[in-house]
Design an enzyme around this catalytic site. Structure first.
Site, PDB file in Angstrom:
ATOM      1  N   CYS A   1      -0.024   3.935   2.572  1.00 50.74           N
ATOM      2  CA  CYS A   1       0.371   3.487   3.913  1.00 50.74           C
ATOM      3  C   CYS A   1       1.833   3.877   4.190  1.00 50.74           C
ATOM      4  O   CYS A   1       2.179   4.289   5.290  1.00 50.74           O
ATOM      5  CB  CYS A   1       0.236   1.973   4.048  1.00 50.74           C
ATOM      6  SG  CYS A   1      -1.451   1.372   3.872  1.00 50.74           S
TER       7      CYS A   1
ATOM      8  N   CYS B   1       0.833  -1.207   0.000  1.00 51.32           N
ATOM      9  CA  CYS B   1       0.000   0.000   0.000  1.00 51.32           C
ATOM     10  C   CYS B   1       0.869   1.259   0.000  1.00 51.32           C
ATOM     11  O   CYS B   1       1.507   1.578   1.002  1.00 51.32           O
ATOM     12  CB  CYS B   1      -0.911  -0.051   1.233  1.00 51.32           C
ATOM     13  SG  CYS B   1      -1.724   1.491   1.638  1.00 51.32           S
TER      14      CYS B   1
END
Length: 110
Positions: free
Chosen positions: A36, A33
């Protein structure tokens, strides 16, 4: 990687997060991600500055699928703040540091 934030697993979640006597921020994330990875150093900085008032944990959703499912975490990064065993704040998506601090204001400026 984050120095001020410990990892938490499905198995530890109840004891570390839900039974904590202070607010707990959990960053739901995954290796793949991109957003993230953007938010991780920001949370690490905030944890370094405010870790006395609020506990910080990261939970890898790929390795620990039970907890995200039980809190209906469908998009990551999702940041949940738990207090007294309940979700009291949810922040979805990568945000700049100022925006995250504003969201956490009620927990860190007490």
């Amino acid at each position: 990687m984050a120095d001020n934030i410990s990892a938490v697993t499905d198995a530890e979640f109840d004891a570390q997060v839900l039974k904590s006597d202070k607010p707990v921020l959990v960053d739901f994330w995954a290796e793949w991600c991109g957003p993230c990875r953007q938010v991780a150093p920001i949370l690490d900085e905030i944890a370094g500055a405010h870790g006395d008032k609020i506990s910080f944990y990261k939970l890898n959703v790929d390795e620990n699928p039970v907890t995200p499912a039980s809190y209906r975490v469908t998009g990551i990064p999702t940041i949940n703040v738990y207090q007294g065993g309940e979700v009291v704040k949810t922040i979805v998506g990568a945000r700049p540091k100022a925006a995250i601090l504003k969201e956490l204001d009620e927990f860190i400026n007490v």
